[in-house]
Design a protein around this motif. Sequence first.
Motif, PDB file in Angstrom:
ATOM      1  N   GLY A  54      38.520  23.364  38.030  1.00  0.00           N
ATOM      2  CA  GLY A  54      38.908  22.214  38.941  1.00  0.00           C
ATOM      3  C   GLY A  54      38.961  22.500  40.464  1.00  0.00           C
ATOM      4  O   GLY A  54      39.372  21.650  40.980  1.00  0.00           O
ATOM      5  N   GLU A  55      38.721  23.727  40.841  1.00  0.00           N
ATOM      6  CA  GLU A  55      38.920  24.046  42.316  1.00  0.00           C
ATOM      7  C   GLU A  55      37.803  23.050  43.313  1.00  0.00           C
ATOM      8  O   GLU A  55      36.631  22.818  42.850  1.00  0.00           O
ATOM      9  CB  GLU A  55      38.352  25.450  42.616  1.00  0.00           C
ATOM     10  N   PRO A  56      38.314  22.173  44.131  1.00  0.00           N
ATOM     11  CA  PRO A  56      37.562  21.195  44.924  1.00  0.00           C
ATOM     12  C   PRO A  56      36.807  21.608  45.811  1.00  0.00           C
ATOM     13  O   PRO A  56      36.057  20.939  46.195  1.00  0.00           O
ATOM     14  CB  PRO A  56      38.716  20.280  45.404  1.00  0.00           C
ATOM     15  N   ARG A  57      37.082  22.969  46.515  1.00  0.00           N
ATOM     16  CA  ARG A  57      36.160  23.135  47.428  1.00  0.00           C
ATOM     17  C   ARG A  57      34.447  23.379  47.242  1.00  0.00           C
ATOM     18  O   ARG A  57      34.422  23.864  46.127  1.00  0.00           O
ATOM     19  CB  ARG A  57      36.694  24.547  48.217  1.00  0.00           C
ATOM     20  N   ALA A  58      34.058  23.216  48.148  1.00  0.00           N
ATOM     21  CA  ALA A  58      32.437  23.553  48.053  1.00  0.00           C
ATOM     22  C   ALA A  58      32.185  24.877  47.899  1.00  0.00           C
ATOM     23  O   ALA A  58      32.933  25.585  48.637  1.00  0.00           O
ATOM     24  CB  ALA A  58      31.516  22.971  49.258  1.00  0.00           C
ATOM     25  N   ARG A  59      31.278  25.429  47.143  1.00  0.00           N
ATOM     26  CA  ARG A  59      30.778  26.683  47.061  1.00  0.00           C
ATOM     27  C   ARG A  59      30.008  27.303  47.963  1.00  0.00           C
ATOM     28  O   ARG A  59      28.962  26.512  48.104  1.00  0.00           O
ATOM     29  CB  ARG A  59      30.530  27.174  45.545  1.00  0.00           C
ATOM     30  N   PRO A  60      29.893  28.468  48.468  1.00  0.00           N
ATOM     31  CA  PRO A  60      28.585  29.032  49.100  1.00  0.00           C
ATOM     32  C   PRO A  60      27.421  28.983  48.348  1.00  0.00           C
ATOM     33  O   PRO A  60      27.403  29.224  47.211  1.00  0.00           O
ATOM     34  CB  PRO A  60      29.201  30.376  49.719  1.00  0.00           C
ATOM     35  N   ALA A  61      26.403  29.118  49.031  1.00  0.00           N
ATOM     36  CA  ALA A  61      24.925  29.290  48.253  1.00  0.00           C
ATOM     37  C   ALA A  61      24.776  30.712  47.992  1.00  0.00           C
ATOM     38  O   ALA A  61      25.629  31.602  48.605  1.00  0.00           O
ATOM     39  CB  ALA A  61      23.787  28.867  49.166  1.00  0.00           C
ATOM     40  N   ILE A  62      24.308  31.009  46.659  1.00  0.00           N
ATOM     41  CA  ILE A  62      24.123  32.536  46.154  1.00  0.00           C
ATOM     42  C   ILE A  62      23.449  33.286  47.167  1.00  0.00           C
ATOM     43  O   ILE A  62      23.675  34.434  47.426  1.00  0.00           O
ATOM     44  CB  ILE A  62      23.342  32.474  44.883  1.00  0.00           C
ATOM     45  N   GLU A  63      22.611  32.817  48.081  1.00  0.00           N
ATOM     46  CA  GLU A  63      21.810  33.468  48.872  1.00  0.00           C
ATOM     47  C   GLU A  63      22.748  33.783  50.045  1.00  0.00           C
ATOM     48  O   GLU A  63      22.183  34.918  50.688  1.00  0.00           O
ATOM     49  CB  GLU A  63      20.408  32.766  49.385  1.00  0.00           C
ATOM     50  N   ASP A  64      23.612  33.301  50.448  1.00  0.00           N
ATOM     51  CA  ASP A  64      24.618  33.175  51.351  1.00  0.00           C
ATOM     52  C   ASP A  64      25.536  34.496  51.341  1.00  0.00           C
ATOM     53  O   ASP A  64      26.322  35.144  52.194  1.00  0.00           O
ATOM     54  CB  ASP A  64      25.369  32.171  52.010  1.00  0.00           C
ATOM     55  N   VAL A  65      25.695  34.604  49.978  1.00  0.00           N
ATOM     56  CA  VAL A  65      26.911  35.504  49.318  1.00  0.00           C
ATOM     57  C   VAL A  65      26.093  37.013  49.203  1.00  0.00           C
ATOM     58  O   VAL A  65      26.684  37.947  49.662  1.00  0.00           O
ATOM     59  CB  VAL A  65      27.541  35.004  48.085  1.00  0.00           C
ATOM     60  N   ALA A  66      24.919  36.870  48.597  1.00  0.00           N
ATOM     61  CA  ALA A  66      24.182  38.275  48.016  1.00  0.00           C
ATOM     62  C   ALA A  66      25.149  39.404  47.407  1.00  0.00           C
ATOM     63  O   ALA A  66      24.959  40.391  48.033  1.00  0.00           O
ATOM     64  CB  ALA A  66      23.509  38.694  49.389  1.00  0.00           C
ATOM     65  N   CYS A  67      26.137  38.945  46.795  1.00  0.00           N
ATOM     66  CA  CYS A  67      26.985  39.850  45.902  1.00  0.00           C
ATOM     67  C   CYS A  67      27.145  39.338  44.603  1.00  0.00           C
ATOM     68  O   CYS A  67      27.596  38.293  44.298  1.00  0.00           O
ATOM     69  CB  CYS A  67      28.430  39.916  46.905  1.00  0.00           C
ATOM     70  N   ASN A  68      26.985  40.330  43.730  1.00  0.00           N
ATOM     71  CA  ASN A  68      27.337  39.870  42.189  1.00  0.00           C
ATOM     72  C   ASN A  68      28.788  40.589  41.907  1.00  0.00           C
ATOM     73  O   ASN A  68      29.199  41.674  42.192  1.00  0.00           O
ATOM     74  CB  ASN A  68      26.238  40.383  41.290  1.00  0.00           C
ATOM     75  N   GLY A  69      29.137  39.988  40.661  1.00  0.00           N
ATOM     76  CA  GLY A  69      30.469  40.618  40.250  1.00  0.00           C
ATOM     77  C   GLY A  69      30.448  40.799  38.703  1.00  0.00           C
ATOM     78  O   GLY A  69      29.442  40.004  38.238  1.00  0.00           O
ATOM     79  N   LEU A  70      31.176  41.365  38.203  1.00  0.00           N
ATOM     80  CA  LEU A  70      31.258  41.647  36.665  1.00  0.00           C
ATOM     81  C   LEU A  70      32.681  41.792  36.036  1.00  0.00           C
ATOM     82  O   LEU A  70      33.321  42.341  36.584  1.00  0.00           O
ATOM     83  CB  LEU A  70      30.271  42.902  36.610  1.00  0.00           C
ATOM     84  N   VAL A  71      32.794  41.171  35.114  1.00  0.00           N
ATOM     85  CA  VAL A  71      34.128  41.089  34.334  1.00  0.00           C
ATOM     86  C   VAL A  71      33.700  41.618  32.848  1.00  0.00           C
ATOM     87  O   VAL A  71      32.830  41.003  32.230  1.00  0.00           O
ATOM     88  CB  VAL A  71      34.571  39.522  34.054  1.00  0.00           C
ATOM     89  N   ALA A  72      34.488  42.492  32.661  1.00  0.00           N
ATOM     90  CA  ALA A  72      34.140  43.278  31.163  1.00  0.00           C
ATOM     91  C   ALA A  72      35.764  43.792  30.913  1.00  0.00           C
ATOM     92  O   ALA A  72      36.612  43.941  31.521  1.00  0.00           O
ATOM     93  CB  ALA A  72      33.023  44.303  31.250  1.00  0.00           C
ATOM     94  N   ARG A  73      35.499  44.105  29.561  1.00  0.00           N
ATOM     95  CA  ARG A  73      36.786  45.007  28.940  1.00  0.00           C
ATOM     96  C   ARG A  73      36.325  46.141  28.131  1.00  0.00           C
ATOM     97  O   ARG A  73      35.277  46.124  27.567  1.00  0.00           O
ATOM     98  CB  ARG A  73      37.716  43.840  28.065  1.00  0.00           C
ATOM     99  N   VAL A  74      37.172  47.292  28.036  1.00  0.00           N
ATOM    100  CA  VAL A  74      37.097  48.007  26.992  1.00  0.00           C
ATOM    101  C   VAL A  74      37.244  47.952  25.684  1.00  0.00           C
ATOM    102  O   VAL A  74      38.153  47.014  25.336  1.00  0.00           O
ATOM    103  CB  VAL A  74      38.070  49.294  27.481  1.00  0.00           C
ATOM    104  N   ARG A  75      36.027  48.215  24.805  1.00  0.00           N
ATOM    105  CA  ARG A  75      36.310  47.730  23.442  1.00  0.00           C
ATOM    106  C   ARG A  75      37.128  48.763  22.777  1.00  0.00           C
ATOM    107  O   ARG A  75      37.400  49.878  22.991  1.00  0.00           O
ATOM    108  CB  ARG A  75      34.634  48.027  22.905  1.00  0.00           C
TER     109      ARG A  75
END
Length: 75
Positions: A54-75
Amino acid sequence: MTDGRNDTTVGRPTAQNPDGSFAPRDGGEIAAFFDGLELVDPGLASVALWHAEGEPRARPAIEDVACNGLVARVR
């Protein structure tokens, strides 16, 4: 580039890091660092797509960020 990466997206950070500290990687190469972990939603994605529900702010374009993130957990 012939590997399918966008020249502008990769070229900008590469030019800003002439010492070689920036290494462009595709999703598969990034995910390999986390082999053995269970990906959790949103998994591997551009951080431009991450936001609070529900965050109302506009998001930057993927090309403008050029950074990936990853969320994971130990099994």
